[in-house]
Design a protein around this motif. Structure first.
Motif, PDB file in Angstrom:
ATOM      1  N   TYR A   1       0.835  -1.204   0.000  1.00  0.00           N
ATOM      2  CA  TYR A   1       0.000   0.000   0.000  1.00  0.00           C
ATOM      3  C   TYR A   1       0.871   1.255   0.000  1.00  0.00           C
ATOM      4  CZ  TYR A   1      -4.083  -2.877   0.911  1.00  0.00           C
ATOM      5  OH  TYR A   1      -5.092  -3.803   0.794  1.00  0.00           O
TER       6      TYR A   1
ATOM      7  N   GLY B   1       2.249   1.491  -3.633  1.00  0.00           N
ATOM      8  CA  GLY B   1       1.249   1.491  -4.694  1.00  0.00           C
ATOM      9  C   GLY B   1       1.217   0.202  -5.492  1.00  0.00           C
TER      10      GLY B   1
ATOM     11  N   ARG C   1      -2.125  -1.864  -6.312  1.00  0.00           N
ATOM     12  CA  ARG C   1      -3.002  -1.629  -7.465  1.00  0.00           C
ATOM     13  C   ARG C   1      -2.666  -2.589  -8.596  1.00  0.00           C
ATOM     14  NH1 ARG C   1      -1.391   3.557  -5.843  1.00  0.00           N
ATOM     15  NH2 ARG C   1      -3.014   4.714  -4.744  1.00  0.00           N
ATOM     16  N   THR C   2      -1.380  -2.801  -8.819  1.00  0.00           N
ATOM     17  CA  THR C   2      -0.972  -3.761  -9.845  1.00  0.00           C
ATOM     18  C   THR C   2      -1.390  -5.173  -9.463  1.00  0.00           C
ATOM     19  OG1 THR C   2       0.941  -2.355 -10.350  1.00  0.00           O
ATOM     20  CG2 THR C   2       1.000  -4.626 -11.145  1.00  0.00           C
TER      21      THR C   2
ATOM     22  N   THR D   1      -5.086  -5.532  -9.993  1.00  0.00           N
ATOM     23  CA  THR D   1      -5.427  -5.542 -11.411  1.00  0.00           C
ATOM     24  C   THR D   1      -5.140  -6.897 -12.027  1.00  0.00           C
ATOM     25  OG1 THR D   1      -4.943  -3.169 -11.580  1.00  0.00           O
ATOM     26  CG2 THR D   1      -4.991  -4.434 -13.626  1.00  0.00           C
TER      27      THR D   1
ATOM     28  N   ARG E   1      -9.935 -10.414  -4.539  1.00  0.00           N
ATOM     29  CA  ARG E   1      -9.170  -9.931  -3.381  1.00  0.00           C
ATOM     30  C   ARG E   1      -8.976 -11.013  -2.329  1.00  0.00           C
ATOM     31  NH1 ARG E   1     -11.167  -3.662  -2.484  1.00  0.00           N
ATOM     32  NH2 ARG E   1     -10.853  -3.019  -4.672  1.00  0.00           N
TER      33      ARG E   1
ATOM     34  N   ASP F   1     -11.500   0.715  -1.111  1.00  0.00           N
ATOM     35  CA  ASP F   1     -10.744   0.902  -2.339  1.00  0.00           C
ATOM     36  C   ASP F   1      -9.264   0.637  -2.055  1.00  0.00           C
ATOM     37  OD1 ASP F   1     -12.990   1.603  -3.765  1.00  0.00           O
ATOM     38  OD2 ASP F   1     -12.764   3.748  -3.306  1.00  0.00           O
ATOM     39  N   VAL F   2      -8.544   0.225  -3.075  1.00  0.00           N
ATOM     40  CA  VAL F   2      -7.114  -0.031  -2.898  1.00  0.00           C
ATOM     41  C   VAL F   2      -6.325   1.236  -3.174  1.00  0.00           C
ATOM     42  CG1 VAL F   2      -7.282  -2.443  -3.443  1.00  0.00           C
ATOM     43  CG2 VAL F   2      -6.933  -0.830  -5.290  1.00  0.00           C
TER      44      VAL F   2
END
Length: 293
Positions: free
Chosen positions: A119, A122, A125-126, A129, A134, A292-293
């Motif tokens: 987190y 970042g 997020r990858t 995706t 989750r 949300d991530v």
């Protein structure tokens, strides 16, 4: 005059074009086969991540150094300075407790970093995706971390137990039984791995490395420290509870050397830790799904 023209020939190697299912507009068929992802792919991804980052190498190296170094140092000091009468009936495996207790700080740190660091950078997020499920991501992180922590812990505490038993043989100590060996190696390793897994789940909920590490160290050490300062008679029951259920006290149960005369015995600390970890897992999964991530 007719305006109809023949279709242009397709260039060699160009992808086939066909109508998309349910539509009349031109579609596209990828030459790359589409593979349905599963838990195995997530496990491979998390294994690649955990073995390729520096934090794993450093924290596990320090863990092994502390467990082995302190364990062998304590064994050497006891062997050199303790008399046979003072060691009579003592389980030689119990002296590995001190190194393991200090080393758990490294496992806690690695557990928090396994989730919270993504987190901060970042990278989460990858990850999400590539694997939108989750729950699968969290399960993969938990499985890979637990396996790594358990194996490293088992090798470290097993080595210390064998060396300490050899050092103290003939010094009046009792010979450990098979059950003592199993608890002091496999039992301790399972407890440490679950403690690290609890830290991983806390890191997933907090999403902040420093905050997660601080919370976990507080959970491990604060109850015992608070109990030491509760000297009044009115706080006697609270003090006993904190002594009995503090993490250091429960860890010492595996060495048959409890810090208090009552409280969890045998394999009870493992079931308590398993319950705490399961509850944290439910909370981490619920928050991961709804945020949300």
């Amino acid at each position: 005059m007719s305006t109809h023209q023949p279709p242009m020939p397709q260039a060699p190697g160009a992808p086939d074009r066909q109508a998309a299912p349910g539509g009349s507009y031109p579609g596209y068929t990828s030459p790359i086969p589409v593979v349905r992802t599963h838990l195995g792919h997530a496990l491979a991804s998390e294994w690649t991540k955990i073995r390729s980052v520096r934090s794993t190498i450093w924290t596990l190296s320090v863990f092994v150094f502390l467990v082995v170094g302190i364990g062998l140092l304590v064994g050497a000091l006891v062997s050199a300075h303790a008399s046979e009468s003072s060691l009579s009936g003592t389980n030689p495996l119990s002296f590995g407790f001190f190194g393991v207790l200090v080393g758990t700080m490294c496992v806690i740190t690695l557990g928090v970093l396994t989730t919270a660091s993504e987190y901060g950078t970042g990278m989460i997020r990858t990850t999400m995706t590539a694997c939108p499920s989750r729950g699968r991501v969290l399960a993969a992180k938990a499985i890979v971390f637990f396996a790594v922590a358990f194996v490293v812990s088992l090798v470290s505490v097993g080595f210390v137990a064998m060396v300490q038993s050899s050092m103290l043989s003939g010094s009046g100590v009792e010979s450990p039984s098979g059950a003592d060996w199993f608890k002091a190696t496999v039992g301790v390793s399972l407890y440490i791995a679950l403690l690290g897994l609890l830290a991983l789940l806390v890191g997933s909920m907090i999403r902040h490395s420093a905050g997660g590490i601080t919370i976990m160290i507080g959970l491990v050490l604060a109850p015992l420290v608070l109990a030491l300062f509760m000297a009044t008679e009115s706080l006697h029951s609270v003090r006993d509870f904190l002594f009995e259920y503090s993490f250091p006290s429960q860890l010492s149960v595996f060495y048959d050397n409890t810090l208090s005369g009552s409280g969890p015995q045998g394999w009870d600390p493992l079931w308590i830790m398993l319950g705490l970890t399961a509850a944290a897992g439910v909370g981490a999964y619920a928050l991961l799904r709804n945020r949300d991530v």
